[in-house]
Design a protein around this motif. Structure first.
Motif, PDB file in Angstrom:
ATOM      1  N   SER A 187     -15.895 -25.572 -35.479  1.00 55.07           N
ATOM      2  CA  SER A 187     -16.469 -25.671 -34.216  1.00 55.07           C
ATOM      3  C   SER A 187     -17.336 -26.439 -33.722  1.00 55.07           C
ATOM      4  CB  SER A 187     -17.598 -23.977 -34.530  1.00 55.07           C
ATOM      5  OG  SER A 187     -17.617 -23.694 -32.960  1.00 55.07           O
ATOM      6  N   MET A 188     -17.622 -27.120 -34.471  1.00 55.47           N
ATOM      7  CA  MET A 188     -18.305 -28.324 -34.384  1.00 55.47           C
ATOM      8  C   MET A 188     -16.749 -29.491 -34.120  1.00 55.47           C
ATOM      9  SD  MET A 188     -21.770 -28.707 -36.364  1.00 55.47           S
ATOM     10  CE  MET A 188     -23.303 -27.944 -35.632  1.00 55.47           C
ATOM     11  N   SER A 189     -16.177 -29.384 -34.375  1.00 57.07           N
ATOM     12  CA  SER A 189     -15.942 -30.838 -34.172  1.00 57.07           C
ATOM     13  C   SER A 189     -15.691 -31.604 -33.338  1.00 57.07           C
ATOM     14  CB  SER A 189     -13.702 -30.535 -34.609  1.00 57.07           C
ATOM     15  OG  SER A 189     -13.473 -29.587 -34.637  1.00 57.07           O
ATOM     16  N   ASP A 190     -14.730 -30.749 -32.331  1.00 52.40           N
ATOM     17  CA  ASP A 190     -14.969 -31.443 -30.819  1.00 52.40           C
ATOM     18  C   ASP A 190     -15.640 -31.612 -30.188  1.00 52.40           C
ATOM     19  OD1 ASP A 190     -15.173 -28.819 -30.117  1.00 52.40           O
ATOM     20  OD2 ASP A 190     -13.344 -28.639 -29.334  1.00 52.40           O
ATOM     21  N   ALA A 191     -17.834 -31.538 -30.723  1.00 50.51           N
ATOM     22  CA  ALA A 191     -18.522 -31.269 -29.742  1.00 50.51           C
ATOM     23  C   ALA A 191     -18.746 -30.437 -28.891  1.00 50.51           C
ATOM     24  CB  ALA A 191     -18.728 -33.360 -28.946  1.00 50.51           C
ATOM     25  N   THR A 192     -18.235 -29.251 -29.094  1.00 52.56           N
ATOM     26  CA  THR A 192     -18.560 -27.672 -27.924  1.00 52.56           C
ATOM     27  C   THR A 192     -18.342 -27.186 -29.032  1.00 52.56           C
ATOM     28  OG1 THR A 192     -17.371 -29.038 -26.133  1.00 52.56           O
ATOM     29  CG2 THR A 192     -17.463 -26.562 -26.076  1.00 52.56           C
ATOM     30  N   MET A 193     -19.567 -25.909 -29.283  1.00 51.01           N
ATOM     31  CA  MET A 193     -19.159 -24.915 -29.899  1.00 51.01           C
ATOM     32  C   MET A 193     -19.001 -23.355 -29.080  1.00 51.01           C
ATOM     33  SD  MET A 193     -22.061 -25.463 -32.948  1.00 51.01           S
ATOM     34  CE  MET A 193     -21.110 -23.871 -34.161  1.00 51.01           C
ATOM     35  N   ARG A 194     -17.419 -23.262 -28.760  1.00 53.54           N
ATOM     36  CA  ARG A 194     -17.289 -22.281 -27.630  1.00 53.54           C
ATOM     37  C   ARG A 194     -17.657 -20.668 -28.162  1.00 53.54           C
ATOM     38  NH1 ARG A 194     -13.656 -26.419 -26.963  1.00 53.54           N
ATOM     39  NH2 ARG A 194     -13.105 -26.761 -25.010  1.00 53.54           N
ATOM     40  N   THR A 195     -17.990 -20.532 -27.258  1.00 47.33           N
ATOM     41  CA  THR A 195     -18.369 -19.283 -27.973  1.00 47.33           C
ATOM     42  C   THR A 195     -17.743 -18.318 -28.085  1.00 47.33           C
ATOM     43  OG1 THR A 195     -19.639 -18.780 -25.897  1.00 47.33           O
ATOM     44  CG2 THR A 195     -19.124 -16.688 -26.198  1.00 47.33           C
ATOM     45  N   SER A 196     -15.966 -18.447 -27.771  1.00 47.66           N
ATOM     46  CA  SER A 196     -15.568 -17.157 -29.051  1.00 47.66           C
ATOM     47  C   SER A 196     -15.248 -17.697 -30.460  1.00 47.66           C
ATOM     48  CB  SER A 196     -13.461 -17.622 -28.239  1.00 47.66           C
ATOM     49  OG  SER A 196     -13.765 -19.043 -28.691  1.00 47.66           O
ATOM     50  N   GLU A 197     -15.158 -18.669 -30.656  1.00 50.00           N
ATOM     51  CA  GLU A 197     -15.479 -19.646 -31.619  1.00 50.00           C
ATOM     52  C   GLU A 197     -17.046 -19.342 -32.703  1.00 50.00           C
ATOM     53  OE1 GLU A 197     -13.655 -23.959 -31.218  1.00 50.00           O
ATOM     54  OE2 GLU A 197     -15.575 -24.035 -30.650  1.00 50.00           O
ATOM     55  N   LEU A 198     -18.167 -19.164 -32.004  1.00 55.82           N
ATOM     56  CA  LEU A 198     -19.360 -18.648 -32.845  1.00 55.82           C
ATOM     57  C   LEU A 198     -18.958 -17.215 -32.717  1.00 55.82           C
ATOM     58  CD1 LEU A 198     -21.430 -20.613 -30.141  1.00 55.82           C
ATOM     59  CD2 LEU A 198     -21.104 -20.766 -32.563  1.00 55.82           C
ATOM     60  N   VAL A 199     -18.656 -15.951 -32.029  1.00 53.49           N
ATOM     61  CA  VAL A 199     -17.840 -14.736 -32.066  1.00 53.49           C
ATOM     62  C   VAL A 199     -17.205 -14.706 -33.435  1.00 53.49           C
ATOM     63  CG1 VAL A 199     -16.648 -12.467 -30.541  1.00 53.49           C
ATOM     64  CG2 VAL A 199     -18.262 -13.986 -30.048  1.00 53.49           C
ATOM     65  N   THR A 200     -16.067 -15.889 -33.052  1.00 52.57           N
ATOM     66  CA  THR A 200     -15.117 -15.362 -34.889  1.00 52.57           C
ATOM     67  C   THR A 200     -15.867 -15.305 -35.406  1.00 52.57           C
ATOM     68  OG1 THR A 200     -13.037 -16.234 -33.494  1.00 52.57           O
ATOM     69  CG2 THR A 200     -12.857 -16.516 -35.772  1.00 52.57           C
ATOM     70  N   ILE A 201     -16.946 -16.583 -35.342  1.00 48.05           N
ATOM     71  CA  ILE A 201     -17.351 -16.719 -37.307  1.00 48.05           C
ATOM     72  C   ILE A 201     -18.261 -15.592 -37.464  1.00 48.05           C
ATOM     73  CG2 ILE A 201     -19.258 -17.897 -37.792  1.00 48.05           C
ATOM     74  CD1 ILE A 201     -18.368 -20.292 -36.287  1.00 48.05           C
ATOM     75  N   GLN A 202     -19.226 -15.127 -36.270  1.00 50.61           N
ATOM     76  CA  GLN A 202     -19.793 -13.904 -37.105  1.00 50.61           C
ATOM     77  C   GLN A 202     -19.051 -12.573 -37.053  1.00 50.61           C
ATOM     78  OE1 GLN A 202     -23.678 -14.182 -36.292  1.00 50.61           O
ATOM     79  NE2 GLN A 202     -23.369 -12.336 -37.633  1.00 50.61           N
ATOM     80  N   GLN A 203     -18.029 -12.135 -36.450  1.00 47.16           N
ATOM     81  CA  GLN A 203     -17.102 -11.348 -36.909  1.00 47.16           C
ATOM     82  C   GLN A 203     -16.439 -11.550 -38.073  1.00 47.16           C
ATOM     83  OE1 GLN A 203     -14.442 -11.724 -33.681  1.00 47.16           O
ATOM     84  NE2 GLN A 203     -14.970 -10.050 -32.722  1.00 47.16           N
ATOM     85  N   VAL A 204     -15.683 -13.012 -38.402  1.00 48.18           N
ATOM     86  CA  VAL A 204     -15.786 -13.081 -40.010  1.00 48.18           C
ATOM     87  C   VAL A 204     -17.110 -12.146 -40.882  1.00 48.18           C
ATOM     88  CG1 VAL A 204     -14.881 -14.893 -41.359  1.00 48.18           C
ATOM     89  CG2 VAL A 204     -14.057 -14.818 -38.945  1.00 48.18           C
ATOM     90  N   VAL A 205     -17.970 -13.589 -41.019  1.00 47.86           N
ATOM     91  CA  VAL A 205     -19.378 -12.325 -41.639  1.00 47.86           C
ATOM     92  C   VAL A 205     -19.053 -11.152 -41.981  1.00 47.86           C
ATOM     93  CG1 VAL A 205     -21.508 -13.678 -41.923  1.00 47.86           C
ATOM     94  CG2 VAL A 205     -19.471 -14.952 -41.529  1.00 47.86           C
ATOM     95  N   ASN A 206     -19.240 -10.810 -40.322  1.00 44.49           N
ATOM     96  CA  ASN A 206     -19.379  -8.885 -40.590  1.00 44.49           C
ATOM     97  C   ASN A 206     -18.636  -8.553 -41.189  1.00 44.49           C
ATOM     98  OD1 ASN A 206     -22.052  -9.743 -39.321  1.00 44.49           O
ATOM     99  ND2 ASN A 206     -21.324  -9.213 -37.467  1.00 44.49           N
TER     100      ASN A 206
END
Length: 140
Positions: free
Chosen positions: A22-41
């Motif tokens: 998510s950080m690799s392109d210097a922009t953590m997009r909301t969709s990426e953060l939501v995906t991470i949260q969904q995966v962990v949940n």
């Protein structure tokens, strides 16, 4: 690897890989953060994971990305803590985060390539994982 770099659990490593993509392109997009949260949940492997650790892991990744050899240090931490049986899982999660915003940029592609190399993911297995991620996150 920095002497003060914290040790990561195997689950922290999975989270760190997702965050690094998510950080690799210097922009953590909301969709990426939501995906991470969904995966962990929702994934069974994270059933006992303390979600409060996500912020700590994110800060560790951010701190390492600011160092000259930070990516190498991150992969060192991951190689030390991630069991071999979770390497393909880590790559699959990385691909899901990359695909989640319907745009995979050059920085993300380079990082995915580096993850494949560092985790010793078989090229055929990687292709199948990548195709699965594309199929899950396709838009019309």
């Amino acid at each position: 690897m920095p002497a003060d770099a914290p040790a990561l659990s195997s689950l922290d490593c999975l989270v760190a890989i997702m965050i690094s993509v998510s950080m690799s392109d210097a922009t953590m997009r909301t969709s990426e953060l939501v995906t991470i949260q969904q995966v962990v949940n929702h994934l069974p492997i994270f059933a006992e994971y303390d979600v409060d650790r996500i912020n700590k892991v994110a800060q560790t990744v951010l701190d390492l990305f600011e160092e000259e050899d930070g990516l190498d240090a991150l992969f060192g931490l991951i190689r030390d803590a991630l069991p071999a049986e979770l390497r393909e899982t880590a790559y699959a999660l990385a691909c899901d985060v990359a695909a989640s915003d319907a745009h995979i940029g050059q920085q993300e592609l380079r990082l995915l390539e580096e993850i494949r190399y560092e985790l010793d993911i078989d090229r055929l297995h990687a292709a199948a994982i990548e195709r699965g991620a594309r199929a899950r996150y396709i838009t019309l």
